[in-house]
Design an enzyme around this catalytic site. Structure first.
Site, mmCIF file in Angstrom:
data_model
loop_
_atom_site.group_PDB
_atom_site.id
_atom_site.type_symbol
_atom_site.label_atom_id
_atom_site.label_comp_id
_atom_site.label_asym_id
_atom_site.label_seq_id
_atom_site.Cartn_x
_atom_site.Cartn_y
_atom_site.Cartn_z
ATOM 1 N N GLY A 71 37.380 39.192 43.472
ATOM 2 C CA GLY A 71 37.635 40.624 43.575
ATOM 3 C C GLY A 71 36.405 41.384 44.051
ATOM 4 N N ASN A 151 40.143 49.030 34.508
ATOM 5 C CA ASN A 151 40.004 47.842 33.677
ATOM 6 C C ASN A 151 39.694 48.158 32.214
ATOM 7 O OD1 ASN A 151 37.766 48.559 35.523
ATOM 8 N ND2 ASN A 151 36.540 47.240 34.190
ATOM 9 N N GLN A 179 43.230 44.851 38.472
ATOM 10 C CA GLN A 179 43.907 44.930 37.171
ATOM 11 C C GLN A 179 45.391 45.236 37.298
ATOM 12 O OE1 GLN A 179 42.855 43.913 34.381
ATOM 13 N NE2 GLN A 179 40.653 43.763 34.778
ATOM 14 N N SER A 199 42.262 39.665 42.498
ATOM 15 C CA SER A 199 41.408 38.548 42.094
ATOM 16 C C SER A 199 42.222 37.512 41.337
ATOM 17 C CB SER A 199 40.282 39.079 41.201
ATOM 18 O OG SER A 199 39.599 38.000 40.593
ATOM 19 N N CYS A 327 25.104 46.714 23.047
ATOM 20 C CA CYS A 327 23.861 46.712 22.297
ATOM 21 C C CYS A 327 23.138 45.377 22.352
ATOM 22 C CB CYS A 327 24.147 46.989 20.834
ATOM 23 S SG CYS A 327 23.749 48.649 20.356
HETATM 24 C C1 LIG Z 1 37.390 41.837 37.288
HETATM 25 C C2 LIG Z 1 37.442 42.989 38.193
HETATM 26 C C3 LIG Z 1 36.816 42.959 39.452
HETATM 27 C C4 LIG Z 1 35.993 41.791 39.909
HETATM 28 O O1 LIG Z 1 36.737 40.651 40.188
HETATM 29 P P1 LIG Z 1 35.970 39.239 40.274
HETATM 30 O O2 LIG Z 1 36.980 38.303 40.827
HETATM 31 O O3 LIG Z 1 35.549 38.912 38.881
HETATM 32 O O4 LIG Z 1 34.816 39.437 41.181
HETATM 33 C C5 LIG Z 1 36.934 44.051 40.264
HETATM 34 N N1 LIG Z 1 37.635 45.134 39.889
HETATM 35 C C6 LIG Z 1 38.237 45.211 38.687
HETATM 36 C C7 LIG Z 1 39.011 46.434 38.345
HETATM 37 C C8 LIG Z 1 38.161 44.153 37.798
HETATM 38 O O5 LIG Z 1 38.750 44.245 36.609
#
Ligand SMILES: *Cc1c(COP(=O)(O)O)cnc(C)c1O
Length: 407
Positions: A71, A151, A179, A199, A327
Site C-alpha cells: 500500500g 485506519n 482499509q 494492500s 509511549c
Molecule cells: C496499512 C495501510 C497502508 C500501508 O500499506 P502497506 O501495505 O503496509 O504498505 C496505507 N494506508 C492505510 C490506510 C493503511 O491502513
C-alpha cells in the site's frame, strides 16, 4: 491462554484458501512470467487471472490494474508519479491531515521539492468540510488525495462527492483504499476516481503485495526503473505467488462482502455498546453514526489511562488491540489523527483501537466485555491523573511509570 486478535487494521492473517492458491507458484510453477518458454508462459496466465480478480474488486478492466509491493508503494507512486507527470501544469496538492503516513510523508517530501500542499482539517468527528476542500482548489492544483476510510477511526470519507468536485474542477483524484478494500464496495464505475490503492496484507493476502487501479489514459511517471513489467509503469520481476494470493483474496472479499459486513458489524456494535454502557468516562473516537464508519473498527478513549499500559494488560489476557499513543516506543506524541480531530491530549493518549475480522466470534466479544472493566478500574486506580480535578497530560516519567507498572 486465549488468543483474541483484534488488530486487523494493522494486518490480517493469510486466508487458508489464499495460501492454497499460492502454493503451486513456489516450487512447481516458478518461471519468470517475462520469459517466452513454457515455464514463463505457465506463470503469465496466473498473473493475468489474478489481474482479472483484482479488477473485479475495483470494477475496472484488467488493463487498469498495476501490481506493486504494498500500500505504501501504491500511495507513493500515485502521488509522486502524478507530481512528476503534471509538474508543468501546477505544483499544488490537496490532501487531509488524517491520511496514513504513506500519503502524509510523501506529500511532505514533495513540499521540500517545491510543491505546495494543503492539509485539510477534520472536525471533532474526524470528518471533512467539502466546501473547504472545493475552496482550496486553485488553477495550480494537480491532485486531490483523500483516503477512502481511515485506519484509526474507521471513518468513511464521501469519496463519491469528492470525486464530483474533482471532476468539476478537472483535478486528478487519488484515494488510499487500503482499509476500505474488502470491507465496503470500492467501485470505480460508481465514483469518479483516477487512482485507487489497496494492500494485500489488510485483506487476507500476504504482506508485501499491493495493487493500484489507474484509470485508463492517466499519465503517471514510472515508480521503478528497470524492466518493462506492468506496461512499463513498475519494473521488477513479478512476485508471482503473492500476486496470485492477492487475486484470490480479492475474489473471496468480493464474494463475502455483504455477509462479512453484517457479521463483523454485529460483533463491533456489540463490543461498542457493551463498552460504552459498562465503563464510565469512555469516549468514542470517530463518527457517531456507525454507517459512516467501517463495520470492523472501534476506537475508544478510556480517560485517565495511558493506551499502551492498557494494551499490555490486554496482552496478558491474550487480547491483541492497538493504541493511538506510543509511549513505549519513546514517542509521547499521540496519534496525528486524534490530534487533527482535536481530541484532548489525555484522551488521545488513552485511545484504543479494536479492529475486527470475520474470524472473531461472539464469545470473544463476551470475554473482552468481561475482562475489560476490571482492567480499566485497576489502571485508573494506578493513574496519577485519576481523581484529579483538572487532569494534565502525563509527563514522560509518569507515562513510563504507568507503563512499567504493567510489567
Ligand atoms: C496499512 C495501510 C497502508 C500501508 O500499506 P502497506 O501495505 O503496509 O504498505 C496505507 N494506508 C492505510 C490506510 C493503511 O491502513
Amino acid at each position: 491462554m486465549k488468543k483474541i486478535y483484534m488488530d486487523n487494521n494493522a494486518t490480517t492473517a493469510v486466508k487458508p484458501e489464499v495460501l492454497e492458491a499460492m502454493l503451486p507458484y513456489f516450487c512447481e510453477q516458478f518461471g519468470n512470467p517475462s520469459s517466452v518458454h513454457w515455464a514463463g508462459r505457465m506463470v503469465g496466465g496466473a498473473i493475468e487471472k489474478a489481474r482479472e480478480q483484482v479488477a473485479r474488486l475495483f470494477n475496472c478492466s484488467a488493463a487498469e490494474v498495476i501490481f506493486n509491493s504494498c500500500g505504501s508503494e501504491g500511495d507513493n507512486h500515485a502521488i509522486k508519479g502524478t507530481a512528476d507527470a503534471l509538474k508543468h501544469k501546477g505544483n499544488h496538492i490537496i490532501t487531509t491531515s488524517v491520511e496514513h503516513p504513506a500519503v502524509l510523508e510523501t506529500c511532505e517530501a514533495l513540499e521540500k521539492d517545491g510543491f505546495e500542499v494543503t492539509y485539510l482539517k477534520v472536525d471533532h468527528n474526524g470528518m471533512l468540510d467539502l466546501a473547504e476542500l472545493e475552496a482550496a482548489i486553485t488553477d495550480k492544483t494537480i491532485l486531490i488525495s483523500v483516503m477512502w476510510a481511515n485506519n484509526e477511526t474507521g471513518n468513511i470519507f464521501p469519496i463519491e462527492e469528492i470525486g464530483e468536485i474533482a471532476k468539476k474542477h478537472k483535478v486528478r483524484f487519488h484515494t488510499d483504499a487500503v482499509q476500505a478494500a474488502g470491507k465496503i464496495a470500492i467501485d470505480v464505475r460508481k465514483v469518479n476516481v483516477d487512482m485507487v490503492v489497496i494492500s494485500g496484507h489488510k485483506i487476507g493476502a500476504p504482506k508485501g503485495i499491493g495493487a493500484m487501479y489507474l484509470r485508463r489514459g492517466t499519465k503517471i511517471s514510472r515508480f521503478m526503473h528497470g524492466g518493462h513489467q506492468e506496461r512499463n509503469r513498475r519494473a521488477g520481476t513479478h512476485n508471482v505467488p503473492s500476486i496470485v494470493g492477492l487475486g484470490a483474496a480479492c475474489d473471496i472479499a468480493l464474494k463475502n462482502m455483504d455477509k462479512d459486513y453484517a457479521y463483523v458489524r454485529h460483533l463491533r456494535d456489540k463490543l461498542e455498546a457493551g463498552i460504552l454502557s459498562t465503563i464510565s468516562d469512555v469516549k468514542l473516537n470517530g463518527h457517531p453514526d456507525a454507517n459512516l464508519r467501517l463495520p470492523n473498527t472501534l476506537n475508544v478513549s478510556f480517560n485517565y489511562i495511558e493506551g499502551e499500559s492498557l494494551l499490555l494488560f490486554f496482552d496478558m489476557k491474550g487480547i491483541a488491540a492497538s493504541s493511538g499513543s506510543a509511549c513505549t516506543s519513546g514517542s509521547l506524541e499521540p496519534s496525528h489523527v486524534m490530534g487533527a480531530m482535536g481530541v484532548d491530549i489525555v484522551l488521545a493518549h488513552s485511545s484504543t483501537r479494536f479492529s475486527l475480522s470475520a474470524d472473531n466470534t461472539d464469545e470473544e466479544i463476551d470475554y473482552i466485555l468481561q475482562e475489560l472493566p476490571p482492567i480499566v478500574q485497576k489502571l485508573r486506580e494506578m493513574s496519577p491523573l485519576y481523581g484529579r480535578d483538572n487532569p494534565t497530560p502525563l509527563s514522560c516519567d509518569e507515562c513510563r511509570m504507568v507503563t512499567k507498572a504493567c510489567g
